[in-house]
Structure formats: C-alpha cells, structure tokens
Design a protein around this motif. Structure first.
Motif, PDB file in Angstrom:
ATOM      1  N   PHE A  65       0.776  -1.251   0.025  1.00 15.48           N
ATOM      2  CA  PHE A  65       0.019   0.160   0.065  1.00 15.48           C
ATOM      3  C   PHE A  65       0.831   1.309  -0.062  1.00 15.48           C
ATOM      4  O   PHE A  65       0.655   2.282  -0.665  1.00 15.48           O
ATOM      5  N   THR A  66       1.849   1.296   0.980  1.00 14.13           N
ATOM      6  CA  THR A  66       2.743   2.453   0.880  1.00 14.13           C
ATOM      7  C   THR A  66       3.523   2.782  -0.321  1.00 14.13           C
ATOM      8  O   THR A  66       3.793   3.870  -0.628  1.00 14.13           O
ATOM      9  N   SER A  67       3.942   1.545  -0.849  1.00 13.95           N
ATOM     10  CA  SER A  67       4.735   1.905  -2.155  1.00 13.95           C
ATOM     11  C   SER A  67       3.823   2.347  -3.389  1.00 13.95           C
ATOM     12  O   SER A  67       4.358   3.326  -4.103  1.00 13.95           O
ATOM     13  N   LEU A  68       2.680   2.018  -3.405  1.00 13.82           N
ATOM     14  CA  LEU A  68       1.756   2.774  -4.401  1.00 13.82           C
ATOM     15  C   LEU A  68       1.408   4.259  -4.098  1.00 13.82           C
ATOM     16  O   LEU A  68       1.416   5.126  -5.140  1.00 13.82           O
ATOM     17  N   SER A  69       1.305   4.420  -2.682  1.00 13.48           N
ATOM     18  CA  SER A  69       0.915   5.943  -2.416  1.00 13.48           C
ATOM     19  C   SER A  69       2.131   6.949  -2.982  1.00 13.48           C
ATOM     20  O   SER A  69       2.154   7.859  -3.344  1.00 13.48           O
ATOM     21  N   SER A  70       3.474   6.380  -2.449  1.00 14.96           N
ATOM     22  CA  SER A  70       4.656   7.283  -2.533  1.00 14.96           C
ATOM     23  C   SER A  70       5.220   7.321  -3.658  1.00 14.96           C
ATOM     24  O   SER A  70       5.638   8.325  -4.360  1.00 14.96           O
ATOM     25  N   VAL A  71       4.977   6.125  -4.504  1.00 14.65           N
ATOM     26  CA  VAL A  71       5.553   6.093  -6.074  1.00 14.65           C
ATOM     27  C   VAL A  71       4.831   7.036  -6.836  1.00 14.65           C
ATOM     28  O   VAL A  71       5.394   7.676  -7.870  1.00 14.65           O
ATOM     29  N   ARG A  72       3.487   7.336  -6.645  1.00 15.08           N
ATOM     30  CA  ARG A  72       2.903   8.214  -7.368  1.00 15.08           C
ATOM     31  C   ARG A  72       3.311   9.636  -7.302  1.00 15.08           C
ATOM     32  O   ARG A  72       3.464  10.564  -8.215  1.00 15.08           O
ATOM     33  N   ALA A  73       3.477   9.943  -6.019  1.00 16.48           N
ATOM     34  CA  ALA A  73       4.431  11.294  -5.788  1.00 16.48           C
ATOM     35  C   ALA A  73       5.520  11.424  -6.351  1.00 16.48           C
ATOM     36  O   ALA A  73       5.849  12.617  -6.768  1.00 16.48           O
ATOM     37  N   PRO A 235       2.734  10.332   0.569  1.00 19.38           N
ATOM     38  CA  PRO A 235       3.127  11.497  -0.466  1.00 19.38           C
ATOM     39  C   PRO A 235       3.646  12.594   0.125  1.00 19.38           C
ATOM     40  O   PRO A 235       4.694  13.246  -0.298  1.00 19.38           O
ATOM     41  N   LEU A 236       3.323  13.107   1.346  1.00 19.99           N
ATOM     42  CA  LEU A 236       4.034  13.969   2.120  1.00 19.99           C
ATOM     43  C   LEU A 236       5.667  13.509   2.315  1.00 19.99           C
ATOM     44  O   LEU A 236       6.560  14.488   2.168  1.00 19.99           O
ATOM     45  N   GLY A 237       6.092  12.388   2.857  1.00 24.33           N
ATOM     46  CA  GLY A 237       7.456  11.924   2.814  1.00 24.33           C
ATOM     47  C   GLY A 237       7.975  12.130   1.329  1.00 24.33           C
ATOM     48  O   GLY A 237       9.352  12.463   1.141  1.00 24.33           O
ATOM     49  N   ALA A 238       7.328  11.681   0.270  1.00 25.36           N
ATOM     50  CA  ALA A 238       8.037  11.716  -1.136  1.00 25.36           C
ATOM     51  C   ALA A 238       8.181  13.188  -1.563  1.00 25.36           C
ATOM     52  O   ALA A 238       9.202  13.627  -2.225  1.00 25.36           O
ATOM     53  N   ARG A 239       7.315  14.012  -1.272  1.00 23.27           N
ATOM     54  CA  ARG A 239       7.257  15.693  -1.563  1.00 23.27           C
ATOM     55  C   ARG A 239       8.466  16.071  -0.592  1.00 23.27           C
ATOM     56  O   ARG A 239       9.453  17.086  -1.200  1.00 23.27           O
TER      57      ARG A 239
END
Length: 272
Positions: A65-73, A235-239
């Motif tokens: 789940f986290t990988s899908l969320s972060s990879v979008r960002a 996504p916040l971490g990716a940003r």
C-alpha cells in the motif's frame, strides 16, 4: 486477542510515521515496522520466535500500500527510473518467492532478526561513509540487473523490507542520483511486497501458535490500521525527499537504519 483502543492508536501512529519514512527514504517503512511490530506482538503474548516472523510478514504486506502511494508522488516529480524497475523486477519476483516460500519458514525468528540487523547495519554504514562511486560506473547489463534483482528480492523476503536498504545503496553505487534511487526503490516495493506476501500466507497457514486475526504469518489488525494511515503520509514524505539536500537525505537514511539494526540485533541475540 483483544484489540484495545490504545493498541489501535499505537498502530495508527506507527502507520503515519512509517508512511512518511517510506516516501522520504524509499525504504517501504519496513525498517521501522519490523522492530515495532515485533515489540507489539510480544506484548500480546506471542512467542518471540513467531513474533519476529509475523512482524516481518505484516511489514511486507503494508508495503504494497505505501509503495503505491509514495511512487505516485515520486512519479509526478519525474524521478522514477522505470527502465531500472523493469529490469530488476523479474529477478525480484524469483528471489522473493525463494525467500518467502522456502528460507523464511526454515529459519528461526531469532536468526532472521540477526540477519535483519546485519544487512541493515551494513547498508547504513556504507551510506553514512558516503564513499563516492567510480564516475564511470553504471548500472549493469540486463543479466546483471536480473541477478541484482534476485538478491534484492531474496533479502527483502527474509527481513520484511521493501528492498530500499539494498536497492538504494546499490543504485547510488552505480551513479544513479539519490533522489532517483529513492523514487525507484519505492516503485520496486510493490512487486517485492506482492510476491513475498503470497509466500508468507501460504507458508504460514499451518503454523501453530498464531494469534487470532492472523492470515498465514500476517497479523491482520496491524495490516489494516498501519496501511490505512501510512498511505496518508507517504506522499508527504515523497514531497519532502525532493526538497532536502542529498547529503542530509543520506545521513537521515543511515541514522535511522543504524538505530533499528541495533535494536533487532539485541532482540535476535536475546532469543537465540
């Protein structure tokens, strides 16, 4: 197993922090989740050996789940090297199946904890040293990346991490920019998670002593609450990863891994 409100809040807080770190460092959150879930399962009177295995498996399940969320960002920033993802993924699938269906069920939890600490500590020291790769070094050819993917998938399956503790230093060593390495590692987290979770479920269905609300080696309450909260902060971490200087990002990565490696080494040696 009684799920208290306090335990639910702990799992939610863990998910929020793990999701942010997954997006920031491309480590899938597993480096934090495995030690913390080992502690929480032990507090629920789960056998220490089984607690380590269930923590590893549950951590891996949340990474899907986290990988899908972060990879979008990361993809929106154009940082993901999809060419590398496509070449590493086949090896990752093979290595992950070999680990989760074979070696994982054969090894004791204490040895898995020690293995976790050694590989994480080694990766952290390399990152902290910040040794510059040879300027002419590049990613290996297709066969080399297939082999590298197999090693990443196998090690990830043994320690319940998204592969970032191996893949990020490996890509940086091959002169891939740190931000691209983190973003690409996040993308690799999804195939790593899917194939290993399948193995953990199949190999854990007949294991005695599992707590209520478990599916194979996966502890479902942790999966639900951690995953639900982690996708909010990934996504916040990716940003944030695209706003931090490279040197600072490396030191954050290394500091986090060293602390968690020491904790899991202590747990493994105490149970051995």
């Amino acid at each position: 197993m009684h799920l208290s409100l306090f335990l639910i809040l702990e799992l939610c807080a863990l998910g929020l922090v793990a999701g942010f770190l997954a997006g920031l460092l491309g480590i899938g959150g597993g480096m934090l989740l495995v030690p913390m879930l080992t502690y929480l399962l032990g507090r629920q009177q789960v056998n220490p050996d089984l607690a380590v295995k269930m923590a590893i498996a549950t951590s891996m399940a949340t990474i899907a789940f986290t990988s899908l969320s972060s990879v979008r960002a990361h993809h929106r920033h154009g940082a993901v090297r999809w060419d590398i993802v496509l070449r590493l993924a086949p090896g990752i699938v093979l290595g992950g199946l070999l680990a989760s269906l074979g070696a994982f069920s054969l090894l004791k939890g204490s040895w898995l904890a020690i293995l976790f600490s050694l590989f994480v500590g080694f990766s952290a020291m390399r990152m902290w040293a910040d040794r510059k790769p040879s300027p002419t070094r590049q990613m290996p050819d297709a066969a080399g990346q297939l082999l590298a993917g197999g090693m990443i998938g196998f090690l990830s399956g043994l320690v319940g991490a998204g592969g970032g503790f191996v893949s990020v230093p490996f890509m940086v060593w091959c002169n891939v920019a740190i931000h691209s390495a983190v973003a690409t590692s996040a993308a690799l987290g999804f195939p790593i998670a899917i194939v290993n979770v399948l193995g953990y479920v199949l190999s854990g269905l007949s294991v005695a002593g599992r707590p209520a609300l478990s599916f194979g080696y996966i502890w479902l309450p942790a999966l639900v609450f951690v995953a639900a909260c982690s996708v909010l902060t990934a996504p916040l971490g990716a940003r944030a990863a695209h706003q931090l200087p490279v040197a600072q990002l490396k030191r954050i990565f290394a500091s986090l891994l060293l602390g968690l490696a020491a904790y899991m080494l202590w747990k493994g040696l105490a149970a051995a």
